[in-house]
Write an enzyme that holds these catalytic residues in place. Structure first.
Site, PDB file in Angstrom:
ATOM      1  N   GLU A 233      -6.955   4.691   7.652  1.00 57.16           N
ATOM      2  CA  GLU A 233      -6.726   6.102   7.315  1.00 57.16           C
ATOM      3  C   GLU A 233      -7.920   6.695   6.563  1.00 57.16           C
ATOM      4  O   GLU A 233      -8.232   7.871   6.708  1.00 57.16           O
ATOM      5  CB  GLU A 233      -5.421   6.233   6.508  1.00 57.16           C
TER       6      GLU A 233
ATOM      7  N   GLU B 121      -5.558  -4.934  10.550  1.00 55.88           N
ATOM      8  CA  GLU B 121      -4.557  -3.891  10.756  1.00 55.88           C
ATOM      9  C   GLU B 121      -4.841  -3.124  12.034  1.00 55.88           C
ATOM     10  O   GLU B 121      -5.657  -2.178  12.037  1.00 55.88           O
ATOM     11  CB  GLU B 121      -4.556  -2.913   9.580  1.00 55.88           C
TER      12      GLU B 121
ATOM     13  N   ASN C  63       0.864  -1.176   0.000  1.00 60.60           N
ATOM     14  CA  ASN C  63       0.000   0.000   0.000  1.00 60.60           C
ATOM     15  C   ASN C  63       0.905   1.232   0.000  1.00 60.60           C
ATOM     16  O   ASN C  63       1.485   1.573   1.021  1.00 60.60           O
ATOM     17  CB  ASN C  63      -0.895  -0.043   1.253  1.00 60.60           C
ATOM     18  N   TRP C  64       1.007   1.853  -1.146  1.00 63.99           N
ATOM     19  CA  TRP C  64       1.926   2.999  -1.262  1.00 63.99           C
ATOM     20  C   TRP C  64       1.353   4.265  -0.644  1.00 63.99           C
ATOM     21  O   TRP C  64       2.036   5.270  -0.527  1.00 63.99           O
ATOM     22  CB  TRP C  64       2.276   3.241  -2.746  1.00 63.99           C
ATOM     23  N   LYS C  65       0.072   4.259  -0.298  1.00 61.15           N
ATOM     24  CA  LYS C  65      -0.579   5.448   0.259  1.00 61.15           C
ATOM     25  C   LYS C  65      -0.338   6.655  -0.653  1.00 61.15           C
ATOM     26  O   LYS C  65      -0.272   6.490  -1.864  1.00 61.15           O
ATOM     27  CB  LYS C  65      -0.108   5.691   1.704  1.00 61.15           C
TER      28      LYS C  65
ATOM     29  N   GLY D  19       2.814  -1.225   4.248  1.00 66.47           N
ATOM     30  CA  GLY D  19       2.823   0.192   3.894  1.00 66.47           C
ATOM     31  C   GLY D  19       4.231   0.675   3.599  1.00 66.47           C
ATOM     32  O   GLY D  19       4.758   0.504   2.503  1.00 66.47           O
ATOM     33  N   GLY D  20       4.880   1.244   4.605  1.00 63.05           N
ATOM     34  CA  GLY D  20       6.198   1.860   4.440  1.00 63.05           C
ATOM     35  C   GLY D  20       7.210   0.960   3.738  1.00 63.05           C
ATOM     36  O   GLY D  20       7.961   1.425   2.865  1.00 63.05           O
TER      37      GLY D  20
ATOM     38  N   SER E 113       3.280  -2.157  10.273  1.00 60.57           N
ATOM     39  CA  SER E 113       4.730  -2.234  10.536  1.00 60.57           C
ATOM     40  C   SER E 113       5.372  -3.567  10.147  1.00 60.57           C
ATOM     41  O   SER E 113       6.309  -4.017  10.810  1.00 60.57           O
ATOM     42  CB  SER E 113       5.020  -1.895  12.000  1.00 60.57           C
TER      43      SER E 113
ATOM     44  N   GLY F 102       2.424   2.216  10.742  1.00 58.88           N
ATOM     45  CA  GLY F 102       3.412   3.274  10.611  1.00 58.88           C
ATOM     46  C   GLY F 102       4.126   3.638  11.902  1.00 58.88           C
ATOM     47  O   GLY F 102       4.760   4.682  11.988  1.00 58.88           O
TER      48      GLY F 102
ATOM     49  N   HIS G 197      -9.522   1.133   4.681  1.00 58.90           N
ATOM     50  CA  HIS G 197      -8.275   1.302   5.426  1.00 58.90           C
ATOM     51  C   HIS G 197      -8.528   2.278   6.578  1.00 58.90           C
ATOM     52  O   HIS G 197      -9.327   3.210   6.447  1.00 58.90           O
ATOM     53  CB  HIS G 197      -7.193   1.838   4.493  1.00 58.90           C
TER      54      HIS G 197
END
Ligand code: PGA
Length: 247
Positions: A96, A164, A10-12, A231-232, A210, A170, A94
């Site tokens: 977010e 999640e 997930n590149w956001k 993600g990251g 994470s 993150g 998600h």
């Protein structure tokens, strides 16, 4: 049948056209990976990335979609538009999106239906906040959110669940393997009760929050973990492939 693991990135709100080289390295390595691979870049890159990945096993997905197929919804994208750009899946609900855009479980369920309508797989996210975990409410919260977000017509072929925990996204913090095991076993039971054994057992449940190369092996050792939503660590090929390699 055994569930094949899925590692989804997930590149956001990260990535420009210049990120294509990084993506190409993922595409190149994908045939050697032991799992399914999906990258969800920002919508601006879906079309380019889908072309670059064409013919290989790596798939491209979206990060959200509107529930309607078209209409007066400035700034929104429909599932049909994502599919038309080359997406094969879309992340829905998600945390977010839930926090920044006030998405409710009912909205998420509508969006899942939209994904299927457009021929996309829906990756439906659920997760508790830190306050909910601290007050011992995790399983109740997840039961409510899963029931509300996953329509009863969901099937394993077009639906993936992502657990999640909001506090792990993150932050570099992850639940213990015991905590992940407890939640995934609970979600598995709930899916079997609601959707029946065939769909409930066949549906993949990803862990997200994470995940990185250094903790992926331990997380994948948990029984009902069928992959990861990353993600990251999905922005760099070396990090993302480090997770996929041990899936
Ligand atoms: P993270 O994000 O891997 O950077 O924690 C996961 C996610 O939000 O899907």
């Amino acid at each position: 049948m055994a569930r094949r693991r899925l590692v989804a990135g997930n590149w956001k709100m990260n990535g420009l056209r210049g990120s294509a080289g990084e993506f190409d390295r993922m595409v190149e390595a994908a045939p050697d990976m032991p799992c399914d691979l999906l990258v969800c870049p920002p919508a601006t890159l879906i079309s380019t990335f889908a072309s670059r990945a064409a013919g290989g096993p790596l798939r491209v997905g979206g990060q959200d979609c509107h529930a309607k197929p078209s209409g007066a919804h400035t700034g929104d994208l429909s599932a049909e538009m994502l599919a038309d750009s080359g997406a094969k899946a879309v992340i829905i609900g998600h945390s977010e999106r839930r926090a920044d855009h006030g998405e409710s479980d009912a909205t998420v369920a509508d969006k899942a239906q939209a994904a299927w309508r457009a021929g996309l797989a829906a990756i439906i996210c659920v997760g508790e906040t830190e306050a909910e975990r601290d007050s011992g409410d995790t399983l109740n919260v997840l039961a409510r959110s899963l029931d509300g977000s996953v329509p009863e017509t969901a099937i394993a072929e077009n639906t993936v669940i992502a657990y999640e925990p909001v506090w792990a996204i993150g932050t570099g913090r992850t639940p213990t393997v015991e905590q992940i095991d407890e939640v995934h076993a609970f979600l598995r039971g709930r899916l079997r009760d609601r959707l029946g054994d065939v769909q409930g057992i066949g549906m993949r449940i990803l862990y997200g929050g994470s995940v990185k190369a250094s903790n992926a092996e331990e997380i994948f050792s948990v029984r009902d973990v069928d992959g990861a939503l990353v993600g990251g660590a999905s922005l760099k090929a070396v990090d993302f492939l480090g997770v996929a390699a041990v899936a």
